[in-house]
Motif scaffolding. Sequence first.
Motif, PDB file in Angstrom:
ATOM      1  N   THR A  98      -4.453  -5.931  -6.663  1.00  0.00           N
ATOM      2  CA  THR A  98      -3.382  -6.804  -7.151  1.00  0.00           C
ATOM      3  C   THR A  98      -3.200  -6.723  -8.668  1.00  0.00           C
ATOM      4  OG1 THR A  98      -3.904  -8.227  -5.277  1.00  0.00           O
ATOM      5  CG2 THR A  98      -2.397  -9.114  -6.925  1.00  0.00           C
ATOM      6  N   PRO A  99      -4.264  -6.852  -9.490  1.00  0.00           N
ATOM      7  CA  PRO A  99      -4.040  -6.717 -10.939  1.00  0.00           C
ATOM      8  C   PRO A  99      -3.507  -5.343 -11.328  1.00  0.00           C
ATOM      9  CG  PRO A  99      -6.344  -7.274 -10.465  1.00  0.00           C
ATOM     10  CD  PRO A  99      -5.647  -7.229  -9.164  1.00  0.00           C
ATOM     11  N   ILE A 100      -3.995  -4.274 -10.660  1.00  0.00           N
ATOM     12  CA  ILE A 100      -3.488  -2.942 -11.010  1.00  0.00           C
ATOM     13  C   ILE A 100      -2.000  -2.857 -10.688  1.00  0.00           C
ATOM     14  CG2 ILE A 100      -3.717  -0.454 -10.616  1.00  0.00           C
ATOM     15  CD1 ILE A 100      -6.630  -0.827 -10.021  1.00  0.00           C
ATOM     16  N   ALA A 101      -1.596  -3.447  -9.556  1.00  0.00           N
ATOM     17  CA  ALA A 101      -0.173  -3.431  -9.195  1.00  0.00           C
ATOM     18  C   ALA A 101       0.658  -4.149 -10.269  1.00  0.00           C
ATOM     19  CB  ALA A 101       0.025  -4.103  -7.833  1.00  0.00           C
ATOM     20  N   ALA A 123       0.836  -1.203   0.000  1.00  0.00           N
ATOM     21  CA  ALA A 123       0.000   0.000   0.000  1.00  0.00           C
ATOM     22  C   ALA A 123       0.870   1.251   0.000  1.00  0.00           C
ATOM     23  CB  ALA A 123      -0.922  -0.006   1.220  1.00  0.00           C
ATOM     24  N   GLY A 124       1.924   1.240   0.823  1.00  0.00           N
ATOM     25  CA  GLY A 124       2.821   2.401   0.912  1.00  0.00           C
ATOM     26  C   GLY A 124       3.490   2.698  -0.416  1.00  0.00           C
ATOM     27  N   ILE A 125       4.075   1.677  -1.039  1.00  0.00           N
ATOM     28  CA  ILE A 125       4.783   1.887  -2.305  1.00  0.00           C
ATOM     29  C   ILE A 125       3.816   2.357  -3.395  1.00  0.00           C
ATOM     30  CG2 ILE A 125       6.121   0.764  -4.127  1.00  0.00           C
ATOM     31  CD1 ILE A 125       7.256  -1.084  -1.937  1.00  0.00           C
ATOM     32  N   LEU A 126       2.652   1.698  -3.483  1.00  0.00           N
ATOM     33  CA  LEU A 126       1.686   2.069  -4.520  1.00  0.00           C
ATOM     34  C   LEU A 126       1.189   3.500  -4.314  1.00  0.00           C
ATOM     35  CD1 LEU A 126      -0.379  -1.237  -4.780  1.00  0.00           C
ATOM     36  CD2 LEU A 126       1.190  -0.300  -6.484  1.00  0.00           C
ATOM     37  N   PHE A 127       1.010   3.890  -3.049  1.00  0.00           N
ATOM     38  CA  PHE A 127       0.542   5.245  -2.777  1.00  0.00           C
ATOM     39  C   PHE A 127       1.547   6.269  -3.288  1.00  0.00           C
ATOM     40  CE2 PHE A 127       0.467   9.038  -0.071  1.00  0.00           C
ATOM     41  CZ  PHE A 127      -0.833   9.449  -0.274  1.00  0.00           C
ATOM     42  N   PHE A 128       2.831   6.067  -2.941  1.00  0.00           N
ATOM     43  CA  PHE A 128       3.846   7.037  -3.378  1.00  0.00           C
ATOM     44  C   PHE A 128       4.027   7.019  -4.898  1.00  0.00           C
ATOM     45  CE2 PHE A 128       5.332   6.556   1.105  1.00  0.00           C
ATOM     46  CZ  PHE A 128       5.071   7.861   1.470  1.00  0.00           C
ATOM     47  N   ALA A 129       3.982   5.822  -5.492  1.00  0.00           N
ATOM     48  CA  ALA A 129       4.130   5.731  -6.947  1.00  0.00           C
ATOM     49  C   ALA A 129       3.018   6.517  -7.635  1.00  0.00           C
ATOM     50  CB  ALA A 129       4.088   4.263  -7.389  1.00  0.00           C
ATOM     51  N   ALA A 130       1.769   6.294  -7.188  1.00  0.00           N
ATOM     52  CA  ALA A 130       0.638   6.977  -7.813  1.00  0.00           C
ATOM     53  C   ALA A 130       0.708   8.475  -7.556  1.00  0.00           C
ATOM     54  CB  ALA A 130      -0.669   6.401  -7.261  1.00  0.00           C
ATOM     55  N   PRO A 164      -6.955   6.112  -3.619  1.00  0.00           N
ATOM     56  CA  PRO A 164      -7.891   5.614  -2.592  1.00  0.00           C
ATOM     57  C   PRO A 164      -7.701   4.132  -2.285  1.00  0.00           C
ATOM     58  CG  PRO A 164      -9.052   5.997  -4.662  1.00  0.00           C
ATOM     59  CD  PRO A 164      -7.675   6.570  -4.834  1.00  0.00           C
ATOM     60  N   LEU A 165      -7.415   3.324  -3.308  1.00  0.00           N
ATOM     61  CA  LEU A 165      -7.303   1.881  -3.068  1.00  0.00           C
ATOM     62  C   LEU A 165      -6.148   1.551  -2.131  1.00  0.00           C
ATOM     63  CD1 LEU A 165      -8.010   0.458  -6.645  1.00  0.00           C
ATOM     64  CD2 LEU A 165      -9.432   0.146  -4.616  1.00  0.00           C
ATOM     65  N   SER A 166      -4.995   2.221  -2.329  1.00  0.00           N
ATOM     66  CA  SER A 166      -3.848   1.921  -1.468  1.00  0.00           C
ATOM     67  C   SER A 166      -4.130   2.378  -0.039  1.00  0.00           C
ATOM     68  CB  SER A 166      -2.573   2.566  -2.007  1.00  0.00           C
ATOM     69  OG  SER A 166      -2.727   3.964  -2.050  1.00  0.00           O
ATOM     70  N   LEU A 167      -4.851   3.509   0.093  1.00  0.00           N
ATOM     71  CA  LEU A 167      -5.170   3.974   1.451  1.00  0.00           C
ATOM     72  C   LEU A 167      -6.133   2.992   2.139  1.00  0.00           C
ATOM     73  CD1 LEU A 167      -5.510   7.831   0.910  1.00  0.00           C
ATOM     74  CD2 LEU A 167      -3.614   6.572   1.942  1.00  0.00           C
ATOM     75  N   ILE A 168      -7.131   2.496   1.396  1.00  0.00           N
ATOM     76  CA  ILE A 168      -8.058   1.517   1.983  1.00  0.00           C
ATOM     77  C   ILE A 168      -7.287   0.255   2.377  1.00  0.00           C
ATOM     78  CG2 ILE A 168     -10.058   0.015   1.548  1.00  0.00           C
ATOM     79  CD1 ILE A 168     -11.162   2.169  -0.296  1.00  0.00           C
TER      80      ILE A 168
END
Lengths: 177, 319
Positions: free
Chosen positions: B111-114, B37-44, B162-166
Amino acid sequence: MRYAMVIDTKKCVGCSDCVVACQTENNVPEGFCRDWITEVVSGSYPNLELELRSERCNHCEEAPCVRCCPTGASHVVEGGIVLVNASECIGCGACIASCPYDARFQHPDGHVDKCTFCHHRLKKGQLPACVSVCPTKCMYFGDLDDPNSEVSQLLKDRKYKTLAPEAGTKPHVFYLI
Amino acid sequence: MQEELFTSGRNIPNIDPYLDVWHWPIALYLFLGGLAAGILFFAALFYILGKDEVYPGAVKKATVIPPIALSVGLLALIYDLTHPLYAWQLYTTFRIESPMSWGAWVLLIVTPIAFLWTFSYYREAFGGIESKLKLFNKLKFLNTFEAWVIKNRMNMAYALIPLSLILGVYTGILLSAFNARPLWNNAILGPLFLVSGLSTGAAAIIIMSKSMKEKHLFGKIDLGLIIVELALIAHMIMGYYAGSQVQLEAVELLVGGEFTLIFFGVVVLLGLLLPAFLEVGEIMGIKIPVIIPALLVIIGGLVFRFVMVEAGQLTRYLY
């Protein structure tokens, strides 16, 4: 209709007949039990008090196990009985962790298991196995919504308590004290 | 004096004498979910801000971790199920009151989006691997697919915020929603695990990044997150002390009980205070390999999940 169980702690002798009856009636696997006897000794010598309680799933009105179940395997049927549908249960353990009474366990087959108030016997007009075998007749079972039922009358006349009411679950097993 | 005991000889596996239904895979998953979640949040976030070329570690390189972390996490989750062949039942319904149902659905979307996000940067950031595998030469359709994914990066980024925060919050709520386990039952656990997840994500980006500028930025971000996390931990402890008897007993496990050393020694001291201290030193210009605080943060985050999962199951209402 709202099923409830009333157990008279003044009459219970802790013989464990209810436990054995349940294990036999419901084919509970060896080493597991859906009901059990708790013995509470309080006070200090010589002023000791003993309470014996036959405990099980409380079929709570606000059942945390039903709330947290991710698949709907834990569900409430008519009469407020909380049941587990084994073929929907994934064995995640959330309901076990959510139960303040530790009334649920993982069946060796993988799904979660617990007291059903002998739902299969109720359908035939019989009492739950534990109630029917109690040698001191300290257990009562019936409909709380019916003011003339034995359980309603007992709760009207006698002092009673429920277990961990502070957990906010509104349990439906009542103990006469 | 009050003494309670089972006289009918109750000794149910994983229930008596204390609860043991959630084991190491759950703790590992809570950590991996937070990390992803952390990595995806910063990437986005940095992609939306148009900084993908300035901070390639966060937007491109480090995003190889979430698909792996989420896949391993999912396997760990399934491994801890006792009726795993029925796991598909999670996706026959959505139970709005069940945190686990939320988590299952969020994972199905995240997961698929990642995977797609990593794939969209595969040739750019991992050209070395591609020049050996030559996947794009062998499978021609990948070229069209890649073009389509790259075109949709902005859409994915907006979805990932929003998804990574959830995902991050849910790893905490999964535990805190259990009234029956007083140590878990505090509302701050959701935000706390989210901040901890963001912090471990920032630390992973520091490790993956090659640019000093990026390492320094994420060092500062991590420092901020550590401070917030320490404040939230202080609030959590205060919350227990302001709570009911069951919570007072629960906090004894962390303060003065069997988890004190690992919680205050490893999680708080080695996993938060020491890296914060090192990162402050680094900002002041002292030469410290930035990988040391980053690794400490990651280890601290992992141990924190283990402590909470294990200790929480020792706490209860009755008996």
